[in-house]
Scaffold this motif. Sequence first.
Motif, short mmCIF file in Angstrom:
data_model
loop_
_atom_site.label_atom_id
_atom_site.label_comp_id
_atom_site.label_asym_id
_atom_site.label_seq_id
_atom_site.Cartn_x
_atom_site.Cartn_y
_atom_site.Cartn_z
N GLU A 109 0.85 -1.19 0.00
CA GLU A 109 0.00 0.00 0.00
C GLU A 109 0.88 1.24 0.00
N PHE A 110 0.31 2.35 -0.47
CA PHE A 110 0.98 3.66 -0.47
C PHE A 110 0.02 4.62 0.24
N VAL A 111 0.35 4.94 1.50
CA VAL A 111 -0.57 5.65 2.39
C VAL A 111 0.04 6.98 2.82
N ALA A 112 -0.77 8.04 2.77
CA ALA A 112 -0.39 9.34 3.32
C ALA A 112 -1.15 9.56 4.61
N ILE A 113 -0.44 9.99 5.65
CA ILE A 113 -1.06 10.37 6.92
C ILE A 113 -1.03 11.89 7.02
N VAL A 114 -2.22 12.48 7.20
CA VAL A 114 -2.33 13.94 7.19
C VAL A 114 -3.07 14.40 8.44
N GLY A 115 -2.99 15.70 8.71
CA GLY A 115 -3.69 16.28 9.85
C GLY A 115 -3.00 17.55 10.29
N PRO A 116 -3.71 18.41 11.01
CA PRO A 116 -3.11 19.66 11.49
C PRO A 116 -2.05 19.39 12.56
N SER A 117 -1.29 20.42 12.90
CA SER A 117 -0.31 20.32 13.98
C SER A 117 -1.03 19.91 15.27
N GLY A 118 -0.45 18.92 15.97
CA GLY A 118 -1.05 18.45 17.21
C GLY A 118 -2.14 17.42 17.02
N SER A 119 -2.31 16.92 15.79
CA SER A 119 -3.39 15.97 15.51
C SER A 119 -3.03 14.54 15.91
N GLY A 120 -1.75 14.27 16.11
CA GLY A 120 -1.31 12.92 16.46
C GLY A 120 -0.56 12.20 15.37
N LYS A 121 -0.40 12.84 14.21
CA LYS A 121 0.23 12.13 13.10
C LYS A 121 1.71 11.83 13.35
N SER A 122 2.43 12.75 14.02
CA SER A 122 3.83 12.48 14.32
C SER A 122 3.98 11.38 15.37
N THR A 123 3.09 11.39 16.37
CA THR A 123 3.08 10.31 17.36
C THR A 123 2.79 8.98 16.68
N MET A 124 1.85 9.01 15.73
CA MET A 124 1.52 7.80 14.98
C MET A 124 2.73 7.28 14.23
N MET A 125 3.48 8.18 13.60
CA MET A 125 4.66 7.76 12.86
C MET A 125 5.72 7.17 13.79
#
Length: 228
Positions: free
Chosen positions: A32-48
């Motif tokens: 799969e080729f997935v993009a994770i998006v969201g505003p600052s503080g949304s949790g995307k960096s923690t998810m990564m």
Amino acid sequence: MIRLEGIHKIYRMGTEAVHALQDVNLHIGANEFVAIVGPSGSGKSTMMNILGCLDSPTRGEYTLAGEEVSRLGEDQLADVRNRRIGFIFQSFNLLPKLTALQNVELPMIYAGVPPATRRQRAIQALRDVGLMERANHHPNEMSGGQRQRVAIARALVNNPSILLADEPTGNLDSKTGDEIMAAFHRLHRDGKTIVLVTHEPEIAQQALRIVAFRDGRIVDDRKNGVAS
């Protein structure tokens, strides 16, 4: 390839509990080729960080390529990172005193690959990203796009199951960013599983699936339907 079940991540800041991720469920299949998006503080960096085994969830289960990794200790997580995951960062994270070839060799040193073999594999990885002529150059002698291609070569040398890219075009101009995304599309066609975090809508739209975070939760998860 990736299964997250009921993932919570809570950070303690003094007496306050910060819920960075809340009951996240996410399944990502092979290739799969997935993009994770969201505003600052949304949790995307923690998810990564959790996907990359750089951090562990407070609660929940994370299974990577059939291996349950959410309860592993630091040494075991380091082994999983080296065997399973290739990292590509916005800031490239190349060592300035090493040449491109030496930077690409680094993950294989940690993996215990013999010197002759790792030199051969590093040369092939640089050739694969079109940078063999820069093998003996240091990072400060290369453009941003060339440095990012070195970082991609470094991420690939241990043949990881998954590539994690954190804002891989963030420090690049639009033309160079397009060249880096073209490299990701080639890797995807070759069978790699790719997950990238981005704040750039035009970059996210090049992925085949977009997962949006807000306030530590997944608020949208959709197929994108673009050509790979």
